[in-house]
Design a protein around this motif. Structure first.
Motif, PDB file in Angstrom:
ATOM      1  N   LEU A  75       0.995  -0.972  -0.108  1.00 32.63           N
ATOM      2  CA  LEU A  75       0.061  -0.301   0.369  1.00 32.63           C
ATOM      3  C   LEU A  75       1.050   1.226   0.171  1.00 32.63           C
ATOM      4  O   LEU A  75       1.612   1.142   1.013  1.00 32.63           O
ATOM      5  CB  LEU A  75      -1.095  -0.195   1.549  1.00 32.63           C
ATOM      6  N   ARG A  76       0.507   2.201  -1.014  1.00 32.57           N
ATOM      7  CA  ARG A  76       1.975   3.296  -1.084  1.00 32.57           C
ATOM      8  C   ARG A  76       0.563   4.702  -0.612  1.00 32.57           C
ATOM      9  O   ARG A  76      -0.076   4.494  -1.191  1.00 32.57           O
ATOM     10  CB  ARG A  76       1.881   3.588  -2.542  1.00 32.57           C
ATOM     11  N   SER A  77       1.000   5.067   0.361  1.00 33.99           N
ATOM     12  CA  SER A  77       0.161   6.228   0.815  1.00 33.99           C
ATOM     13  C   SER A  77       0.943   7.629   0.715  1.00 33.99           C
ATOM     14  O   SER A  77       2.178   7.398   1.410  1.00 33.99           O
ATOM     15  CB  SER A  77      -0.104   6.119   2.463  1.00 33.99           C
ATOM     16  N   ASP A  78       0.945   8.231  -0.118  1.00 29.36           N
ATOM     17  CA  ASP A  78       1.865   9.413  -0.758  1.00 29.36           C
ATOM     18  C   ASP A  78       0.573  10.961  -0.300  1.00 29.36           C
ATOM     19  O   ASP A  78      -0.701  11.453  -0.486  1.00 29.36           O
ATOM     20  CB  ASP A  78       1.767  10.124  -2.130  1.00 29.36           C
ATOM     21  N   SER A  79       0.665  11.049   1.877  1.00 29.62           N
ATOM     22  CA  SER A  79      -0.435  11.756   2.375  1.00 29.62           C
ATOM     23  C   SER A  79       0.084  13.597   1.671  1.00 29.62           C
ATOM     24  O   SER A  79      -0.648  14.275   1.556  1.00 29.62           O
ATOM     25  CB  SER A  79      -0.021  11.686   4.064  1.00 29.62           C
ATOM     26  N   TYR A  84      -2.588   7.193  -3.162  1.00 27.76           N
ATOM     27  CA  TYR A  84      -2.969   6.497  -2.716  1.00 27.76           C
ATOM     28  C   TYR A  84      -2.927   4.886  -3.736  1.00 27.76           C
ATOM     29  O   TYR A  84      -3.912   5.121  -4.311  1.00 27.76           O
ATOM     30  CB  TYR A  84      -4.090   5.986  -1.587  1.00 27.76           C
ATOM     31  N   SER A  86      -1.875   0.382  -4.664  1.00 28.17           N
ATOM     32  CA  SER A  86      -1.866  -0.716  -3.892  1.00 28.17           C
ATOM     33  C   SER A  86      -1.406  -1.292  -5.579  1.00 28.17           C
ATOM     34  O   SER A  86      -1.330  -1.043  -6.214  1.00 28.17           O
ATOM     35  CB  SER A  86      -2.628  -1.396  -2.736  1.00 28.17           C
TER      36      SER A  86
END
Length: 203
Positions: A75-79, A84, A86
């Motif tokens: 899971l890639r989270s770029d806040s 976002y 996956s």
């Protein structure tokens, strides 16, 4: 009077002893396993890799039934940019560790998932992620035919001086009891244009 002094001294001793026990309990070493929250089924493994502030990769393994087979999920989270994504795939074995590098120095992180099969063989799953959130799986090289003849697993993978190294003991070709010869092989992996190269490190 002496009795009162004796009782006072006894009470003081009890209070001091209780305080020492509480302090001892506070400083007690808690096993690492009990500090980690148990993952709910069907998840088996989780590790969060923060590449930079705002950009985090959560890696999971999951599956029901046989624990030597399953799947992995990234899971890639770029806040920072509110992006976002996956990506996932089939998993052979159990995940041992996960880490990130930028082996080809192109500014895009590569995520390495290291797994071990039931017969102790190494499995590597590698992905490169770009700034726009897209990902590309990079094929990790298989061992050569000659290396496979004396290979029985038990790999050690590590980074030394910025180099990705793989080390494993050597066995006789016809060895069925898996007794190492005492020799070992060290391989160095390099990445260029999203393609791995490998060469043996002379000892």
């Amino acid at each position: 009077m002496k009795l009162i002094k004796l009782l006072f001294a006894l009470m003081l001793s009890v209070v001091l002893w209780s305080a020492c026990q509480e302090k001892k309990n506070e400083n007690a070493v808690v096993p690492q396993e009990s500090l980690q929250a148990k993952l709910p089924a069907p998840f088996r493994f989780h590790k969060a890799i923060e590449v930079k502030p705002g950009l985090t990769f959560d890696v999971f393994s999951w599956g029901r039934g046989v624990d030597s087979l399953g799947a992995y999920l990234i899971l890639r989270s770029d806040s920072t940019h509110l992006k976002y994504r996956s990506v996932g795939g089939d998993l052979d074995g159990k995940i041992v560790d996960v880490w990130n590098m930028d082996m080809d120095s192109d500014g895009n992180p590569e995520l390495f998932i290291q797994a071990k099969t039931p017969n102790s063989h190494l499995k590597m799953y590698v992905y490169e992620f770009s700034d726009n959130g897209s990902s590309q799986e990079l094929r990790f090289p298989d061992l050569s035919a000659s290396s496979r003849k004396t290979y029985r697993g038990q790999d050690s993978v590590y980074i030394k001086d910025g180099r990705l190294l793989r080390e494993f003991p050597l066995f006789e070709e016809a060895d069925s009891v898996k007794k190492p010869t005492g020799q070992k092989k060290i391989l160095e992996y390099k990445l260029r244009n999203n393609t791995f190269g490998v060469e043996e490190v002379k000892q």
